[in-house]
Scaffold this motif. Structure first.
Motif: not given
Length: 195
Positions: A157-164
């Motif tokens: 998984w690549v996860l981010s605090r930003s949706a974009h």
């Protein structure tokens, strides 16, 4: 007929084809080599900074996410026994909200980079079965982007605090995943409709 006897255009195409085949072979050999190396995690994860909402940016296919079509998030909170509550949410194609509540157990305290996650009913979660590996493989200093995987390189998984997040950042994390032996041929880019 040798390559030297080919017309110039054919000779150039032949050189390009041979060069392309060599590069592809080297790339495949590099991935094969990386897959045979033990997967490394980051040195340390500060759990208090890791908690909160993460947006899924990309993943490898996973059976329990088959219903997830868009807006996939994971929210992590600390519970009273020191473990991490996991609240995964996503929407299916028909707009139905799917939610899975689980618990993550740190396996290598105080480094906190290897966890086991269980989505069994809470009454039997204490059993050491049905737990999946959750390894933090790469994370930035500001805890804005993370690459999570498991030692057999089946899931990622690549996860981010930003949706974009920026495409450059996502590509940096995907390139790193490839460099440590992940096959990204079946990668799913997650659709996020949040602003």
């Amino acid at each position: 007929m040798t390559m030297k006897n080919l017309p110039k255009a054919g000779y150039k195409i032949g050189k390009i084809a041979v060069g392309g085949a060599l590069l592809m072979g080297l790339g495949m050999a590099t991935v094969a080599y990386a897959q045979n190396q033990p997967l490394k995690t980051v040195d340390k994860v500060e759990l208090d900074r890791y908690l909160g909402v993460w947006y899924e940016v990309a993943r490898k296919p996973l059976y329990f996410q088959n219903k997830c079509d868009r807006d996939v998030t994971a929210t992590y909170t600390l519970n009273e026994n020191g473990n991490v509550n996991v609240d995964n949410k996503c929407y299916s194609k028909d707009g139905k909200l799917n939610q899975s509540i689980g618990e993550a157990y740190v396996q290598n305290a105080p480094f906190n980079s290897k966890l086991k996650v269980s989505f069994l009913p809470s009454a039997i979660r204490w059993l050491p079965v049905g737990r999946g590996d959750y390894w933090v493989l790469k994370i930035d200093d500001d805890y804005q982007t993370v690459l999570v995987g498991e030692p057999k390189r089946k899931y990622l998984w690549v996860l981010s605090r930003s949706a974009h997040p920026s495409e450059a950042v996502v590509n940096e994390y995907l390139d790193y995943a490839k460099s440590v032996g992940y096959d990204l041929g079946d990668l799913i880019k997650t659709q996020q409709t949040a602003k």
